[in-house]
Design a protein around this motif. Structure first.
Motif, PDB file in Angstrom:
ATOM      1  N   SER A 210       0.793  -1.174  -0.032  1.00 29.53           N
ATOM      2  CA  SER A 210       0.099  -0.031   0.018  1.00 29.53           C
ATOM      3  C   SER A 210       0.882   1.155  -0.051  1.00 29.53           C
ATOM      4  O   SER A 210       2.107   1.182   0.214  1.00 29.53           O
ATOM      5  CB  SER A 210      -1.008  -0.031   1.112  1.00 29.53           C
ATOM      6  OG  SER A 210      -1.647  -1.223   1.185  1.00 29.53           O
TER       7      SER A 210
ATOM      8  N   LYS B 158      -8.669   1.599  -2.091  1.00 34.57           N
ATOM      9  CA  LYS B 158      -8.037   0.994  -1.039  1.00 34.57           C
ATOM     10  C   LYS B 158      -6.512   0.544  -0.956  1.00 34.57           C
ATOM     11  O   LYS B 158      -6.053   0.444   0.156  1.00 34.57           O
ATOM     12  CB  LYS B 158      -8.897  -0.576  -1.067  1.00 34.57           C
ATOM     13  CG  LYS B 158      -8.261  -1.147  -2.362  1.00 34.57           C
ATOM     14  CD  LYS B 158      -9.270  -2.479  -2.002  1.00 34.57           C
ATOM     15  CE  LYS B 158      -9.017  -3.570  -3.235  1.00 34.57           C
ATOM     16  NZ  LYS B 158      -9.394  -3.085  -4.749  1.00 34.57           N
TER      17      LYS B 158
ATOM     18  N   PRO C  70      -4.020   3.324   2.412  1.00 39.27           N
ATOM     19  CA  PRO C  70      -5.002   3.197   3.615  1.00 39.27           C
ATOM     20  C   PRO C  70      -4.701   4.318   4.948  1.00 39.27           C
ATOM     21  O   PRO C  70      -5.566   4.425   5.715  1.00 39.27           O
ATOM     22  CB  PRO C  70      -4.371   1.859   4.597  1.00 39.27           C
ATOM     23  CG  PRO C  70      -2.939   1.850   3.743  1.00 39.27           C
ATOM     24  CD  PRO C  70      -3.051   2.657   2.484  1.00 39.27           C
TER      25      PRO C  70
ATOM     26  N   SER D  21      -5.870  -5.454  11.208  1.00 34.90           N
ATOM     27  CA  SER D  21      -5.967  -4.166  10.996  1.00 34.90           C
ATOM     28  C   SER D  21      -5.057  -3.193  11.894  1.00 34.90           C
ATOM     29  O   SER D  21      -4.862  -1.927  11.355  1.00 34.90           O
ATOM     30  CB  SER D  21      -7.254  -3.832  10.708  1.00 34.90           C
ATOM     31  OG  SER D  21      -7.900  -3.827  11.685  1.00 34.90           O
TER      32      SER D  21
END
Length: 389
Positions: free
Chosen positions: A87, A121, A124, A317
């Motif tokens: 990410s 997505k 993040p 997460s």
């Protein structure tokens, strides 16, 4: 724990042969402090006198360490990295600004990156530096509890309002926000402000993250005291853990002003401090979320071990690994290949405005023992694997 960070095929899977050769050249240069010093002076001179060097900078050091000149420019890099499960954190890396309109521009850009994160997505987190929203001298004065003039108080009120606006917007859009750590002499005011934001917006989970610079010997006690306050008031702690980026500047200022150096006495003490902070957060993970910003393989393995020992899933997460774009790809891409949450800080901004960031990055690399050598060794291993000359 299986050693995964030596897999150079994973690490450099997105780099073409020419990009790998460029990386080889850059890290050879960065590995020589005298060359970094000369290069820094020449670059500053060229930019100051508006010599036409931006094209050369863009094709070499800028493109290796930055995502682009604008947030739109970064999207191709973001999408490319995400194909490998890595990410991005879009980081508007314009430093050293002092004007109100520049602080408002940074506010606007940060809100825009929250919009990007909400829609994508692969992004993040959003991020900002406290001094992107106000003058460092003002933070210093507020942190020292010195009286402010009425104009300074108005200025500080605007800084607080910018913080509030960003954190409120992040909260409304359910986007996590990382707030970078800076010099010790301005950090107390920033810490107090971020703590207020956590108290207000982290009631259900950690959305607002402060930064713990663990080359500072006082940071683990600070984290524990913050945890006590958070438990009393019922909010979650979000924390990005880093070693730190201002070591030489901090030591020099402490000596000049005659106070105790706030930095740990050795690299080993810093490593122990970082690992202690990491362990404390994992012990209290139900009340915290951690973004482990590290290029250190041993600390990365420690976090993986702690997760395994505590039965925490790889993609929980609340736990992220983070590295800077252009560095430690062996950590980032191998973690992603093993299904951990990992994000690269992706700096962007106009070439001229991002140069202070790039210069600081080059100087840090020369002062971190072993970092540049490790990068070079991995690049050479991959060039040999590809049979490149």
């Amino acid at each position: 724990m299986e050693k995964i960070f030596n897999n150079t095929e994973n690490a450099f899977s997105l780099k073409s042969n020419s990009e790998l050769n460029r990386a080889h050249f850059l890290f050879q240069m960065i590995g020589k402090p005298s060359l970094v010093k000369i290069g820094t002076s020449l670059t500053n001179f060229a930019l100051k006198f508006h010599l036409p060097v931006e094209g050369i900078i863009r094709k070499t050091v800028f493109d290796h360490f930055c995502g682009g000149v604008s947030e739109q420019d970064c999207l191709k890099v973001v999408a490319n990295m995400y194909t490998k499960g890595v990410s991005s954190v879009l980081d508007y890396s314009v430093e050293g600004k002092e004007e109100e309109e520049q602080f408002d521009a940074c506010l606007k850009m940060t809100l825009k990156t929250i919009d990007f994160a909400k829609e994508n997505k692969a992004i993040p987190f959003a991020v900002f530096k406290p001094t992107g929203l106000g003058k460092i001298d003002l933070y210093e004065k507020v942190g020292a509890k010195l009286p402010l003039s009425s104009s300074e108080q108005n200025e500080w009120n605007r800084v607080v309002a910018r913080f509030e606006k960003i954190c409120q917007y992040a909260f409304e859009n359910d986007v996590q926000i990382l707030i970078d750590g800076e010099e010790t002499w301005m950090q107390d005011a920033a810490d107090d402000l971020v703590e207020k934001m956590m108290e207000k917006f982290n009631t259900k989970k950690a959305l607002i993250f402060n930064t713990l610079q663990l080359y500072r010997w006082d940071r683990v006690p600070y984290l524990k005291a913050l945890h006590t306050r958070a438990k009393e008031k019922g909010y979650h702690i979000g924390m990005k853990l880093v070693r730190g980026a201002y070591m030489e500047k901090e030591a020099k200022r402490a000596e000049e002003k005659g106070y105790k150096n706030p930095i740990c006495e050795s690299k080993e003490a810093t490593d122990a401090n970082f690992n202690a902070g990491l362990s404390y957060m994992l012990d209290n993970i139900n009340e915290m979320a951690v973004f482990a910003g590290t290029h250190n393989e041993e600390s990365s393995y420690l976090l993986m071990d702690l997760m395994q020992q505590k039965g925490i899933s790889k993609n929980d997460s609340r736990i992220w690994f983070g590295q800077l774009y252009g560095m430690s790809d062996n950590i980032s891409y191998n973690l992603a290949a093993n299904e951990y949450n990992v994000a690269k800080y992706l700096p962007f901004g106009p070439v001229r405005d991002v140069m202070p960031y790039l210069i600081r990055r080059a100087q840090e690399n020369t002062s971190v023992a072993g970092q540049t050598g490790r990068e070079l060794t991995l690049i050479i291993t991959e060039r040999n694997r590809r049979k490149l000359k």
